[in-house]
Motif scaffolding. Structure first.
Motif, PDB file in Angstrom:
ATOM      1  N   ALA A 179       0.826  -1.208   0.000  1.00 43.11           N
ATOM      2  CA  ALA A 179       0.000   0.000   0.000  1.00 43.11           C
ATOM      3  C   ALA A 179       0.856   1.252   0.000  1.00 43.11           C
ATOM      4  CB  ALA A 179      -0.931  -0.006   1.222  1.00 43.11           C
ATOM      5  N   VAL A 180       2.047   1.192   0.623  1.00 44.56           N
ATOM      6  CA  VAL A 180       2.936   2.354   0.643  1.00 44.56           C
ATOM      7  C   VAL A 180       3.290   2.758  -0.782  1.00 44.56           C
ATOM      8  CG1 VAL A 180       5.188   3.225   1.385  1.00 44.56           C
ATOM      9  CG2 VAL A 180       3.856   1.743   2.891  1.00 44.56           C
ATOM     10  N   GLY A 181       3.714   1.783  -1.589  1.00 40.72           N
ATOM     11  CA  GLY A 181       4.051   2.068  -2.978  1.00 40.72           C
ATOM     12  C   GLY A 181       2.850   2.467  -3.802  1.00 40.72           C
ATOM     13  N   MET A 182       1.688   1.900  -3.468  1.00 45.58           N
ATOM     14  CA  MET A 182       0.468   2.232  -4.215  1.00 45.58           C
ATOM     15  C   MET A 182       0.073   3.691  -4.019  1.00 45.58           C
ATOM     16  SD  MET A 182      -1.892  -1.141  -3.588  1.00 45.58           S
ATOM     17  CE  MET A 182      -1.453  -2.743  -4.241  1.00 45.58           C
ATOM     18  N   PHE A 183       0.197   4.184  -2.803  1.00 49.97           N
ATOM     19  CA  PHE A 183      -0.131   5.595  -2.559  1.00 49.97           C
ATOM     20  C   PHE A 183       0.782   6.512  -3.376  1.00 49.97           C
ATOM     21  CE2 PHE A 183      -2.038   4.240   1.650  1.00 49.97           C
ATOM     22  CZ  PHE A 183      -3.328   4.630   1.320  1.00 49.97           C
ATOM     23  N   GLU A 184       2.066   6.156  -3.449  1.00 49.12           N
ATOM     24  CA  GLU A 184       3.001   6.958  -4.237  1.00 49.12           C
ATOM     25  C   GLU A 184       2.646   6.894  -5.725  1.00 49.12           C
ATOM     26  OE1 GLU A 184       6.101   9.414  -5.380  1.00 49.12           O
ATOM     27  OE2 GLU A 184       5.115   9.091  -3.432  1.00 49.12           O
ATOM     28  N   ALA A 185       2.278   5.700  -6.203  1.00 48.48           N
ATOM     29  CA  ALA A 185       1.880   5.560  -7.603  1.00 48.48           C
ATOM     30  C   ALA A 185       0.634   6.382  -7.908  1.00 48.48           C
ATOM     31  CB  ALA A 185       1.626   4.089  -7.924  1.00 48.48           C
ATOM     32  N   LEU A 186      -0.299   6.403  -6.959  1.00 47.57           N
ATOM     33  CA  LEU A 186      -1.526   7.177  -7.160  1.00 47.57           C
ATOM     34  C   LEU A 186      -1.211   8.673  -7.245  1.00 47.57           C
ATOM     35  CD1 LEU A 186      -4.519   6.448  -7.424  1.00 47.57           C
ATOM     36  CD2 LEU A 186      -4.780   6.905  -4.988  1.00 47.57           C
ATOM     37  N   ARG A 187      -0.283   9.120  -6.422  1.00 43.34           N
ATOM     38  CA  ARG A 187       0.127  10.525  -6.495  1.00 43.34           C
ATOM     39  C   ARG A 187       0.749  10.843  -7.855  1.00 43.34           C
ATOM     40  NH1 ARG A 187       4.191  13.488  -6.682  1.00 43.34           N
ATOM     41  NH2 ARG A 187       5.629  11.702  -6.647  1.00 43.34           N
ATOM     42  N   GLU A 188       1.586   9.923  -8.365  1.00 44.22           N
ATOM     43  CA  GLU A 188       2.215  10.127  -9.668  1.00 44.22           C
ATOM     44  C   GLU A 188       1.175  10.169 -10.786  1.00 44.22           C
ATOM     45  OE1 GLU A 188       4.990   6.976 -10.065  1.00 44.22           O
ATOM     46  OE2 GLU A 188       6.392   7.748  -8.561  1.00 44.22           O
ATOM     47  N   VAL A 189       0.157   9.298 -10.684  1.00 42.59           N
ATOM     48  CA  VAL A 189      -0.903   9.288 -11.694  1.00 42.59           C
ATOM     49  C   VAL A 189      -1.650  10.617 -11.705  1.00 42.59           C
ATOM     50  CG1 VAL A 189      -3.150   8.278 -12.250  1.00 42.59           C
ATOM     51  CG2 VAL A 189      -1.209   6.783 -11.749  1.00 42.59           C
ATOM     52  N   ALA A 190      -2.021  11.100 -10.520  1.00 46.87           N
ATOM     53  CA  ALA A 190      -2.757  12.363 -10.445  1.00 46.87           C
ATOM     54  C   ALA A 190      -1.928  13.513 -11.005  1.00 46.87           C
ATOM     55  CB  ALA A 190      -3.157  12.648  -8.995  1.00 46.87           C
ATOM     56  N   GLU A 191      -0.627  13.522 -10.702  1.00 46.69           N
ATOM     57  CA  GLU A 191       0.250  14.586 -11.197  1.00 46.69           C
ATOM     58  C   GLU A 191       0.385  14.513 -12.720  1.00 46.69           C
ATOM     59  OE1 GLU A 191       2.361  17.959 -11.091  1.00 46.69           O
ATOM     60  OE2 GLU A 191       1.318  17.014  -9.400  1.00 46.69           O
ATOM     61  N   ALA A 192       0.505  13.288 -13.253  1.00 47.83           N
ATOM     62  CA  ALA A 192       0.619  13.126 -14.711  1.00 47.83           C
ATOM     63  C   ALA A 192      -0.643  13.613 -15.417  1.00 47.83           C
ATOM     64  CB  ALA A 192       0.874  11.656 -15.046  1.00 47.83           C
ATOM     65  N   ALA A 193      -1.809  13.297 -14.845  1.00 48.24           N
ATOM     66  CA  ALA A 193      -3.066  13.749 -15.444  1.00 48.24           C
ATOM     67  C   ALA A 193      -3.191  15.266 -15.377  1.00 48.24           C
ATOM     68  CB  ALA A 193      -4.245  13.086 -14.744  1.00 48.24           C
ATOM     69  N   ARG A 194      -2.764  15.845 -14.252  1.00 48.68           N
ATOM     70  CA  ARG A 194      -2.838  17.302 -14.087  1.00 48.68           C
ATOM     71  C   ARG A 194      -1.936  18.003 -15.110  1.00 48.68           C
ATOM     72  NH1 ARG A 194      -1.800  17.252  -9.161  1.00 48.68           N
ATOM     73  NH2 ARG A 194      -3.941  17.299  -8.365  1.00 48.68           N
ATOM     74  N   GLU A 195      -0.737  17.470 -15.327  1.00 52.81           N
ATOM     75  CA  GLU A 195       0.195  18.069 -16.279  1.00 52.81           C
ATOM     76  C   GLU A 195      -0.350  18.050 -17.703  1.00 52.81           C
ATOM     77  OE1 GLU A 195       3.743  15.823 -15.843  1.00 52.81           O
ATOM     78  OE2 GLU A 195       4.375  16.807 -13.970  1.00 52.81           O
ATOM     79  N   ARG A 196      -1.204  17.062 -18.009  1.00 59.21           N
ATOM     80  CA  ARG A 196      -1.732  16.916 -19.362  1.00 59.21           C
ATOM     81  C   ARG A 196      -3.150  17.472 -19.499  1.00 59.21           C
ATOM     82  NH1 ARG A 196       1.813  13.222 -17.964  1.00 59.21           N
ATOM     83  NH2 ARG A 196       3.248  12.320 -19.514  1.00 59.21           N
ATOM     84  N   ASN A 197      -3.613  18.168 -18.453  1.00 63.37           N
ATOM     85  CA  ASN A 197      -4.971  18.742 -18.439  1.00 63.37           C
ATOM     86  C   ASN A 197      -6.048  17.673 -18.645  1.00 63.37           C
ATOM     87  OD1 ASN A 197      -4.109  21.480 -18.091  1.00 63.37           O
ATOM     88  ND2 ASN A 197      -3.573  21.541 -20.275  1.00 63.37           N
ATOM     89  N   LEU A 198      -5.803  16.485 -18.060  1.00 63.74           N
ATOM     90  CA  LEU A 198      -6.760  15.380 -18.176  1.00 63.74           C
ATOM     91  C   LEU A 198      -7.461  15.063 -16.867  1.00 63.74           C
ATOM     92  CD1 LEU A 198      -4.631  12.915 -20.378  1.00 63.74           C
ATOM     93  CD2 LEU A 198      -6.541  14.344 -21.128  1.00 63.74           C
ATOM     94  N   LEU A 199      -7.196  15.868 -15.831  1.00 62.53           N
ATOM     95  CA  LEU A 199      -7.746  15.567 -14.510  1.00 62.53           C
ATOM     96  C   LEU A 199      -9.139  16.174 -14.379  1.00 62.53           C
ATOM     97  CD1 LEU A 199      -7.134  14.128 -11.869  1.00 62.53           C
ATOM     98  CD2 LEU A 199      -6.127  16.234 -10.992  1.00 62.53           C
ATOM     99  N   GLY A 200     -10.092  15.551 -15.068  1.00 59.15           N
ATOM    100  CA  GLY A 200     -11.475  15.993 -14.978  1.00 59.15           C
ATOM    101  C   GLY A 200     -12.203  15.326 -13.827  1.00 59.15           C
ATOM    102  N   ASP A 201     -13.510  15.566 -13.747  1.00 60.79           N
ATOM    103  CA  ASP A 201     -14.306  15.043 -12.633  1.00 60.79           C
ATOM    104  C   ASP A 201     -14.314  13.520 -12.597  1.00 60.79           C
ATOM    105  OD1 ASP A 201     -14.861  17.615 -11.884  1.00 60.79           O
ATOM    106  OD2 ASP A 201     -16.867  17.670 -12.792  1.00 60.79           O
ATOM    107  N   VAL A 202     -14.452  12.889 -13.760  1.00 56.51           N
ATOM    108  CA  VAL A 202     -14.535  11.424 -13.801  1.00 56.51           C
ATOM    109  C   VAL A 202     -13.237  10.799 -13.318  1.00 56.51           C
ATOM    110  CG1 VAL A 202     -14.814   9.411 -15.296  1.00 56.51           C
ATOM    111  CG2 VAL A 202     -16.260  11.428 -15.637  1.00 56.51           C
ATOM    112  N   LEU A 203     -12.110  11.298 -13.824  1.00 56.64           N
ATOM    113  CA  LEU A 203     -10.825  10.753 -13.419  1.00 56.64           C
ATOM    114  C   LEU A 203     -10.549  11.040 -11.941  1.00 56.64           C
ATOM    115  CD1 LEU A 203      -8.435   9.174 -14.498  1.00 56.64           C
ATOM    116  CD2 LEU A 203      -7.320  11.335 -15.076  1.00 56.64           C
ATOM    117  N   ALA A 204     -10.937  12.214 -11.466  1.00 52.76           N
ATOM    118  CA  ALA A 204     -10.760  12.553 -10.053  1.00 52.76           C
ATOM    119  C   ALA A 204     -11.568  11.614  -9.156  1.00 52.76           C
ATOM    120  CB  ALA A 204     -11.172  14.003  -9.805  1.00 52.76           C
TER     121      ALA A 204
END
Length: 380
Positions: free
Chosen positions: A251-276
């Protein structure tokens, strides 16, 4: 604060302080339970560092070089090394699988010959169980071992064998009789013997952690038998019951991976309501995985308990969904090479998690039959 909680907190502080000052070998990475061939030199050195500090094979009895650690202490250590980003040990098979079953079923001579090399990382082990026609149904294996004078000759094929290309020894189950379960025997195999061929299987992510292993007239001495002839099924089930400890620590690594996913989506302007919403849902599932793990270890549940199939099932499916989420977060960038992005790597290997180490379907059957007491499904 209870005594158990106080002891756990003290042990966590001890481990965290040691990890902060421990010498990390050059090239060491958190490769998980299975090193690639290029990971082995640093992995061996790390295992020796752990052994010198008293953190190698924590669960082993003191008389065999371990610490006799409780399940809670083992779990804390697994979580802290995951947090630090280093492997818990050289690989899973030697310390977690082969070592304990050698202690349980092996002779004193086998204890003295094999256990020190596992403890200090001198020997890397692999598990020679799965076959092309015997994956989830291990009892249908076809690799045969026949009497040959005072020894045995082995012929057959294994597949999905982790780290076989770099392994010094293997834990093999082979058919020695006609009976479905009583006709199986376990052997310790020197992987350098003539007649053994290892063929790496290249994965989508470019790694080759799994292998095919072929046996053609491989001659084993009589002392290679682990346990009694015909006792291989008991050895196999005892081995498979040891694999669940570190699942909650993931779970420790999973939380870090989830943070990386959210940051990648934000950088690409893909972090909409559904993805959030999807990210939030997955965040809650990771917390549930960790809570379930902590509940299991606080009850000092035996690691062979089928209840640990819950952890395997949940962690596998969270890994799978993290991979799918990485695809959505990367957009068109998901088509780049895996070497360019850890998230692409996660996307490529995510679905394999529901297959390797026991399929999700098998875990559900285990829970239904052994925990809930439901009748077995009809078999052919």
């Amino acid at each position: 604060m209870s005594t158990t909680t106080e002891q756990g907190a003290a042990f966590r502080a001890e481990v965290r302080a040691w990890l902060a000052r421990a010498p990390w070998p050059y090239g060491l990475r958190n490769y998980g339970g299975t090193p690639e061939a290029s990971d082995v030199p640093a992995g061996r050195q790390w295992q020796r560092t752990l052994a010198d500090a008293g953190y190698a094979c924590l669960h082993w009895p003191v008389e065999h070089g371990g610490r006799g650690a409780s399940v809670l202490e083992q779990a804390i250590f697994a979580e802290e090394v995951a947090r630090a980003g280093v492997p818990r040990q050289l690989n899973i098979v030697g310390p977690d699988l082969a070592g304990p079953v050698i202690m349980r079923f092996g002779t004193e001579a086998q204890h003295q010959k094999y256990l020190p090399g596992i403890l200090r990382g001198d020997h890397l082990w692999c598990q020679l169980f799965s076959e092309p026609e015997a994956g989830s149904d291990l009892a249908s294996l076809r690799t045969r071992a026949g009497h040959d004078g005072d020894g045995w000759t082995v012929d057959g094929q294994k597949v999905w064998t982790s780290a076989a290309g770099a392994a010094d020894y293997g834990l093999l189950v082979a058919r020695t009789g006609k009976e479905r379960y009583q006709g199986i025997t376990a052997f310790i195999v020197d992987m350098s013997l003539p007649g053994i061929t290892v063929r790496p299987l290249r994965q989508l992510d470019g790694e080759s952690k799994f292998n095919e292993v072929f046996f053609e007239g491989v001659r084993l001495p009589g002392e290679a038998v682990l346990g009694e002839v015909g006792q291989g099924w008991q050895v196999a089930t005892a081995t498979l019951g040891q694999e669940r400890l570190s699942l909650g620590a993931q779970a420790v690594g999973m939380f870090e991976a989830l943070r990386e996913v959210a940051e990648a989506a934000r950088e690409r302007n893909l972090l909409g309501d559904v993805l959030a919403d999807t990210i939030t849902s997955l965040w809650m599932r990771i917390w549930l995985l960790r809570a379930t793990w902590l509940r299991a270890i606080s009850a000092d549940t035996e690691l062979s308990s089928p209840a640990f199939s819950v952890l395997k099932l949940v962690s596998s499916e969270v890994h799978r969904d993290l991979g799918d989420l990485a695809t959505a977060a990367l957009g068109a960038d998901a088509m780049v090479d895996a070497d360019d992005s850890p998230l692409v790597h996660r996307m490529l290997v995510g679905r394999a998690q529901t297959i390797l180490g026991g399929t999700s379907e098998i875990q559900r059957n285990i829970l239904a039959e052994r925990v809930l007491g439901l009748p077995r499904e009809p078999t052919r």
